[in-house]
Design an enzyme around this catalytic site. Structure first.
Site, PDB file in Angstrom:
ATOM      1  N   ASN A 166       8.859   1.944  -1.241  1.00 49.65           N
ATOM      2  CA  ASN A 166       9.690   1.561  -2.389  1.00 49.65           C
ATOM      3  C   ASN A 166      10.845   2.506  -2.716  1.00 49.65           C
ATOM      4  O   ASN A 166      11.871   2.066  -3.214  1.00 49.65           O
ATOM      5  CB  ASN A 166       8.817   1.298  -3.627  1.00 49.65           C
ATOM      6  CG  ASN A 166       7.839   2.407  -3.927  1.00 49.65           C
ATOM      7  OD1 ASN A 166       7.433   3.150  -3.040  1.00 49.65           O
ATOM      8  ND2 ASN A 166       7.456   2.529  -5.166  1.00 49.65           N
ATOM      9  N   SER A 241      -1.157   2.465  -1.040  1.00 45.59           N
ATOM     10  CA  SER A 241      -2.144   1.652  -1.766  1.00 45.59           C
ATOM     11  C   SER A 241      -3.542   2.281  -1.717  1.00 45.59           C
ATOM     12  O   SER A 241      -3.856   3.070  -0.821  1.00 45.59           O
ATOM     13  CB  SER A 241      -2.196   0.254  -1.150  1.00 45.59           C
ATOM     14  OG  SER A 241      -2.622   0.350   0.192  1.00 45.59           O
ATOM     15  N   GLU A 264      -1.477   9.633  -3.735  1.00 43.92           N
ATOM     16  CA  GLU A 264      -0.672   9.091  -4.844  1.00 43.92           C
ATOM     17  C   GLU A 264      -0.716   7.574  -4.685  1.00 43.92           C
ATOM     18  O   GLU A 264      -0.055   7.024  -3.804  1.00 43.92           O
ATOM     19  CB  GLU A 264       0.776   9.590  -4.762  1.00 43.92           C
ATOM     20  CG  GLU A 264       0.930  11.088  -4.930  1.00 43.92           C
ATOM     21  CD  GLU A 264       0.614  11.568  -6.329  1.00 43.92           C
ATOM     22  OE1 GLU A 264       0.604  10.731  -7.253  1.00 43.92           O
ATOM     23  OE2 GLU A 264       0.355  12.768  -6.490  1.00 43.92           O
ATOM     24  N   CYS A 300       4.776   2.260  -8.612  1.00 42.18           N
ATOM     25  CA  CYS A 300       3.394   2.573  -8.980  1.00 42.18           C
ATOM     26  C   CYS A 300       3.264   2.879 -10.460  1.00 42.18           C
ATOM     27  O   CYS A 300       2.258   2.584 -11.085  1.00 42.18           O
ATOM     28  CB  CYS A 300       2.927   3.785  -8.179  1.00 42.18           C
ATOM     29  SG  CYS A 300       4.037   5.198  -8.365  1.00 42.18           S
ATOM     30  N   GLU A 478       1.859  15.517  -7.512  1.00 39.69           N
ATOM     31  CA  GLU A 478       3.111  15.807  -6.815  1.00 39.69           C
ATOM     32  C   GLU A 478       4.083  16.421  -7.823  1.00 39.69           C
ATOM     33  O   GLU A 478       3.871  16.381  -9.035  1.00 39.69           O
ATOM     34  CB  GLU A 478       3.692  14.560  -6.164  1.00 39.69           C
ATOM     35  CG  GLU A 478       4.022  13.458  -7.116  1.00 39.69           C
ATOM     36  CD  GLU A 478       4.488  12.192  -6.407  1.00 39.69           C
ATOM     37  OE1 GLU A 478       5.275  11.450  -7.018  1.00 39.69           O
ATOM     38  OE2 GLU A 478       4.067  11.954  -5.269  1.00 39.69           O
TER      39      GLU A 478
HETATM   40  P1  NAD Z   1       0.535   0.781   2.055  1.00 43.27           P
HETATM   41  O1  NAD Z   1      -0.720   1.473   1.680  1.00 43.27           O
HETATM   42  O2  NAD Z   1       0.464  -0.565   2.648  1.00 43.27           O
HETATM   43  O3  NAD Z   1       1.378   1.680   3.098  1.00 43.27           O
HETATM   44  C1  NAD Z   1       1.744   3.007   2.806  1.00 43.27           C
HETATM   45  C2  NAD Z   1       1.920   3.776   4.100  1.00 43.27           C
HETATM   46  O4  NAD Z   1       0.665   3.856   4.767  1.00 43.27           O
HETATM   47  C3  NAD Z   1       2.879   3.143   5.091  1.00 43.27           C
HETATM   48  O5  NAD Z   1       3.647   4.170   5.688  1.00 43.27           O
HETATM   49  C4  NAD Z   1       1.947   2.492   6.098  1.00 43.27           C
HETATM   50  O6  NAD Z   1       2.504   2.337   7.378  1.00 43.27           O
HETATM   51  C5  NAD Z   1       0.822   3.498   6.129  1.00 43.27           C
HETATM   52  N1  NAD Z   1      -0.449   2.998   6.671  1.00 43.27           N
HETATM   53  C6  NAD Z   1      -0.869   1.713   6.758  1.00 43.27           C
HETATM   54  N2  NAD Z   1      -2.109   1.681   7.309  1.00 43.27           N
HETATM   55  C7  NAD Z   1      -2.473   2.961   7.547  1.00 43.27           C
HETATM   56  C8  NAD Z   1      -3.628   3.581   8.096  1.00 43.27           C
HETATM   57  N3  NAD Z   1      -4.691   2.860   8.502  1.00 43.27           N
HETATM   58  N4  NAD Z   1      -3.662   4.931   8.178  1.00 43.27           N
HETATM   59  C9  NAD Z   1      -2.628   5.677   7.749  1.00 43.27           C
HETATM   60  N5  NAD Z   1      -1.487   5.153   7.240  1.00 43.27           N
HETATM   61  C10 NAD Z   1      -1.412   3.804   7.143  1.00 43.27           C
HETATM   62  O7  NAD Z   1       1.432   0.782   0.733  1.00 43.27           O
HETATM   63  P2  NAD Z   1       2.883   0.149   0.526  1.00 43.27           P
HETATM   64  O8  NAD Z   1       2.783  -1.326   0.527  1.00 43.27           O
HETATM   65  O9  NAD Z   1       3.854   0.799   1.454  1.00 43.27           O
HETATM   66  O10 NAD Z   1       3.212   0.679  -0.947  1.00 43.27           O
HETATM   67  C11 NAD Z   1       2.721   0.064  -2.091  1.00 43.27           C
HETATM   68  C12 NAD Z   1       1.576   0.841  -2.686  1.00 43.27           C
HETATM   69  O11 NAD Z   1       1.907   2.217  -2.801  1.00 43.27           O
HETATM   70  C13 NAD Z   1       1.273   0.376  -4.108  1.00 43.27           C
HETATM   71  O12 NAD Z   1      -0.117   0.328  -4.304  1.00 43.27           O
HETATM   72  C14 NAD Z   1       1.913   1.466  -4.964  1.00 43.27           C
HETATM   73  O13 NAD Z   1       1.366   1.583  -6.245  1.00 43.27           O
HETATM   74  C15 NAD Z   1       1.662   2.680  -4.127  1.00 43.27           C
HETATM   75  N6  NAD Z   1       2.591   3.773  -4.469  1.00 43.27           N
HETATM   76  C16 NAD Z   1       2.127   4.849  -5.182  1.00 43.27           C
HETATM   77  C17 NAD Z   1       3.000   5.863  -5.562  1.00 43.27           C
HETATM   78  C18 NAD Z   1       2.540   7.049  -6.375  1.00 43.27           C
HETATM   79  O14 NAD Z   1       3.267   8.031  -6.466  1.00 43.27           O
HETATM   80  N7  NAD Z   1       1.360   7.010  -6.993  1.00 43.27           N
HETATM   81  C19 NAD Z   1       4.344   5.772  -5.217  1.00 43.27           C
HETATM   82  C20 NAD Z   1       4.766   4.659  -4.490  1.00 43.27           C
HETATM   83  C21 NAD Z   1       3.895   3.662  -4.117  1.00 43.27           C
END
Ligand code: NAD
Length: 498
Positions: A166, A241, A264, A300, A478
């Protein structure tokens, strides 16, 4: 396509006319050992922007070996010297601000105006972290006069940072700078949806940081699994996520080694409004808190559950609905656009599915709830900013993270009860309370089970202030001093004179 080459990410063109952006490790641009590639599309148009390597465990092994060698010299550098280099990275980011903001808008669907702010903030984070090297310190503990008992802090070595889609450039900057200032080498994995911003950062640092200190590896879940199960990588930090965080925990365990991990993650964040709050200010804050106008609600920390006291609810909604309906949707590269498009059609379908289910559960759509009519926006996953009212507490729209532009409004009449409702979910990232009554404000802020609470504010975050979630929203903080500190580990040294 010119925007990619103007950011000097693309080095070659093959596969016909499809630009190819190699990844960066071992101090050079790499095509990836398997030859496999991932296609990256512009969310707003569906146009194929280019391809990047789909990195495998073999690439991780090569990147790790180079990073391991580089990290030794990097950790030996005086913190002030590391800091100077991070300031140079910040200078270079600022010098390419416009280019980077355009790249970011094209790659993510976020409006270019908001992305200028993100890029500027990325540079500021490098400067902030650059100054923290001397603060990553231990202490002397005076347990006797017959010896010296002290702690020192050391980097972990090679660390992995995996980030979400995002805020691609901002996350790349923040997550890299904090680990670097602490003396680590970093293997960064951006989202497969938005790899170009991190590659642009690699390009910027290429002539500034020693080779191997920063690597950017492109790929999806397979690469993420290879990084998190690598036995030499002892520190993993993940933004994404809850679902993926749980997978990472399993993958890390499969390495047979104990690792330090920080997460996070997502949120379903409450904003609790007391009856004395100003309805107009609350309405403006509720819009801002949703982050409609920077990332289309894909944040998030968005305050997605708006708990309005029933005595004030109607007056807040009177102001809220016109404000939401006035948000200008448009192409991400248009400077007048306030809200761009979602990351993919799948993401939009998911949001629409939530809205439909919310209505089946008894909610009413007060604003938005559908795709825009504008034929100029037909090719992208646009969704009108949406306000749902009368949302039952049990509805998916009140319990699950939608990660899109959907605000759920709920009403309340008893303060203890609303705090209990606010705390009833497994999430605990952000929360807000709105009132002029200082006692109630402090009481509610204290009682909310979240890692980051606003009183009469929303959305505001600063890199000098720690940010992190409770419960399923994460582990660790963070920003602030906390994040670079978490990239060090402590050693106690006990020396006896006698
Ligand atoms: P996601 O979990 O689908 O992907 C995040 C990252 O993880 C990507 O780079 C993806 O390629 C990688 N990934 C996927 N499978 C993996 C695996 N098995 N092992 C290791 N890495 C893997 O999340 P998204 O759709 O990119 O982002 C949305 C989510 O992120 C939402 O839940 C949002 O709330 C959260 N988010 C949290 C924060 C925070 O600071 N708390 C900030 C931004 C987004």
């Amino acid at each position: 396509m010119t925007y990619i080459s103007s950011s000097k990410v693309v080095h070659s063109t093959d596969d016909g006319d499809v630009p190819f952006a190699p990844m960066f490790h071992s101090g050079t641009w790499q095509e990836g050992q398997s030859g496999r590639r991932l296609a990256v599309h512009e969310p707003a148009t569906g146009v194929l922007l280019g391809q990047v390597p789909d990195a495998t465990a073999a690439d991780v092994a090569a990147a790790y070996a180079s990073a391991k060698r580089a990290q030794v010299g990097w950790a030996r550098m005086a913190p002030s010297e590391r800091g100077k280099l991070l300031h140079r990275v910040a200078d270079a980011i600022e010098g390419s601000l416009e280019d980077l903001a355009r790249l970011e808008a094209t790659d993510s669907g976020n409006p270019v105006t908001a992305m200028r702010r993100d890029v500027a903030k990325g540079a500021e984070i490098f400067r902030h972290m650059a100054g923290l090297g001397y603060l990553l310190k231990g202490e002397v503990i005076p347990i006797s006069t017959e010896g010296l008992h002290y702690t020192r802090r050391y980097p972990y070595g090679v660390v992995a940072r995996i980030v979400a889609f995002n805020h691609p450039f901002l996350f790349a900057c923040g997550r890299v700078a904090s680990a670097l200032v602490a003396g680590n080498a970093v293997l960064l994995k951006p989202s497969e949806h938005t790899p170009f911003a991190a590659l642009a950062l690699a390009r910027i640092t290429q002539d500034i940081l020693p080779p191997g200190v920063l690597s950017v590896l492109t790929g999806g879940a397979e690469l993420g699994a290879a990084l998190t199960s690598h036995r030499g990588i002892e520190r993993i930090s993940f933004t994404g996520s809850v679902r993926t965080a749980l997978k990472i925990s399993e993958q890390a365990a499969r390495s047979g080694h104990v690792k330090s991990m920080s997460f996070e993650l997502g949120g379903k964040n409450p904003m609790v409004v007391l009856p004395d709050a100003d309805p107009e200010k609350v309405a403006a804050a509720a819009v801002r808190g949703m982050n409609f106008m920077a990332v289309q609600g894909q944040s998030c920390g968005s305050t997605t559950r708006l708990f309005l006291h029933r005595d004030i609810a109607a007056r807040v909604l009177e102001h809220l609905v016109p404000r939401v309906e006035a948000i200008r949707l448009g192409r991400p590269d248009d400077p007048d656009t306030e809200m761009g498009c979602l990351i993919s059609h799948e993401a939009r379908d998911r949001c629409l599915g939530f809205i439909e289910q919310g209505v089946r559960d008894g909610a009413r759509v007060l604003a938005g709830g559908s795709v825009p009519d504008d034929p100029g926006l037909a090719s992208g996953p646009y969704l009108r900013p949406t306000v749902l009212v009368d949302v039952p507490d049990t509805s998916v729209c009140a319990t699950q993270e939608i990660f899109g532009p959907v605000l759920s409004v709920l009403e309340w009449s008893d303060l203890d009860d609303v705090v209990e409702r606010a705390n009833s979910l497994p999430y605990g990232l952000t929360a807000a309370v709105w009132t002029d009554d200082i006692r109630s404000a402090l009481r509610v802020a204290d009682a909310l089970e979240s890692g980051y609470v606003w009183i009469n504010d929303v959305e505001f975050r600063h890199y000098a202030v720690p940010f992190g979630g409770w419960k399923d929203s994460g582990i660790g903080d963070e920003y602030g001093l906390d994040e670079p500190m978490s990239f060090t580990r402590s050693k106690t040294i006990v020396a006896t004179y006698s």
